[in-house]
Design an enzyme around this catalytic site. Structure first.
Site, mmCIF file in Angstrom:
data_model
loop_
_atom_site.group_PDB
_atom_site.id
_atom_site.type_symbol
_atom_site.label_atom_id
_atom_site.label_comp_id
_atom_site.label_asym_id
_atom_site.label_seq_id
_atom_site.Cartn_x
_atom_site.Cartn_y
_atom_site.Cartn_z
ATOM 1 N N HIS A 142 5.098 11.334 39.879
ATOM 2 C CA HIS A 142 5.056 12.188 41.066
ATOM 3 C C HIS A 142 5.455 13.612 40.687
ATOM 4 C CE1 HIS A 142 4.842 8.400 43.158
ATOM 5 N NE2 HIS A 142 6.041 8.052 42.732
ATOM 6 N N ARG A 157 -1.837 8.614 39.416
ATOM 7 C CA ARG A 157 -1.975 7.351 38.696
ATOM 8 C C ARG A 157 -2.457 7.628 37.274
ATOM 9 N NH1 ARG A 157 -5.521 4.909 42.090
ATOM 10 N NH2 ARG A 157 -3.881 4.422 43.574
#
Length: 319
Positions: free
Chosen positions: A100, A195
């Site tokens: 993140h 991802r």
């Protein structure tokens, strides 16, 4: 509309991601879904809001309810928005390896805040592990090469875990929740995920799930992962309390309740409680509530003192 402050018991929106299982049904989730990956047990996020299940504000979204209280969040949060999101996560399969961004990058590129989080291991299957950073320092070129050559798992740090462990996942930390873990996650109120690796899986549409390699390489912290820090518990009246994480976004404690404990929601911060094991009776003013495993309760800032009594494990969050 102004309402006298009282504890809000919250019902959670539920997500059925492909790696989910069925254990969240044991934690009181209400859904027609057959697979439950995440229950957002305290959320004011647009992608899934909790709903009030008790009292005068019953049926209102969490955001609507917050607007009915003066200084609901607390003076520690200057803009008054609700800054965190609390989840229960059931990983029946490995989650993707992901990362993140921090606030600065996310605001510039995603029109969102970043995401720092922490994990509390509610339960763990024998042999369960998670990804927590890298085995050793790497360069961006080495990181990208490992991805390109499908050798990313060779450089990641896999950490065995057990029930009760806690991990602080600062924005930029490459991570993944492993198969067999049931986790309480406290995070910034953000849904931005990059991802990196997904085991070649396909989504519900039959197509491989999207990867975000360029952004992931840009935002990742490329240093060796640190060991999880373990705090010693402190005895209090009614049990023991242990710090799990403390940063500018949240402060999280584990309360091992064995009797009657008094807590305080002062003007600086709300208090959020999540029962991960056992049962407790909540008393606040003249009101009393029976709380079972999975119960999520929001105590507005400046509500004052309240008690929890019983034998339970409670994750307590403030800002």
């Amino acid at each position: 509309m102004s309402v006298k402050k009282y504890p809000l018991i919250l019902d959670a929106p539920v997500k059925d991601y492909i790696w989910g299982g069925t254990r969240l049904f044991d934690y009181g989730v209400k859904t027609d879904l057959k697979v439950t990956a995440e229950a957002w047990v305290m959320s004011a996020h647009k992608d899934g809001e909790s709903v009030v299940a008790n009292g005068e504000l019953c049926g209102k979204t969490f955001t609507e309810a917050l607007a009915c209280f003066e200084n609901a969040v607390g003076t520690n949060n200057a803009d008054g928005s609700f800054p965190i999101l609390i989840k229960l996560i059931d990983a029946a399969s490995d989650l993707s390896v992901q990362v993140h961004p921090n606030d600065e990058y996310a605001l510039a590129n995603e029109n969102s805040l970043g995401k720092t989080e922490m994990w509390y291991i509610v339960d763990a299957a024998e042999g369960a592990s998670l990804v927590y950073g890298f085995k050793n320092d790497v360069t961006k070129d080495e990181f990208r090469k490992a991805i390109d050559e499908n050798k990313l798992t060779d450089i990641l740090r896999f950490v065995p875990v057990k029930k009760g462990d806690a991990f602080f996942i600062e924005a930029g930390t490459v991570h993944a929740i492993g198969k067999g873990l049931l986790i309480a996650e406290i995070q910034q109120s953000s849904n931005v995920t990059y991802r990196v690796y997904d085991y070649g899986r396909v989504g519900a549409d039959g197509k491989p799930r999207a990867l975000h390699i360029d952004k992931a390489v840009e935002v990742s912290t490329l240093t060796k992962g640190e060991d999880a820090k373990v705090e010693a518990p402190k005895k209090i009246e009614g049990g023991e309390v242990k710090s799990l994480a403390s940063c500018k976004y949240f402060k999280v404690e584990e309360l091992c309740l064995d009797g009657k404990a008094e807590l305080l929601a002062d003007k600086t911060s709300f208090v959020a409680t999540l029962i991960t094991e056992g049962e407790a009776t909540l008393k606040c003013g003249d009101e009393s509530y029976e709380l079972k495993k999975g119960a999520s309760v929001f105590f507005p800032a400046d509500l004052g003192r309240f008690t929890l009594e019983g034998k339970a494990t409670v994750v307590v969050t403030r800002i």
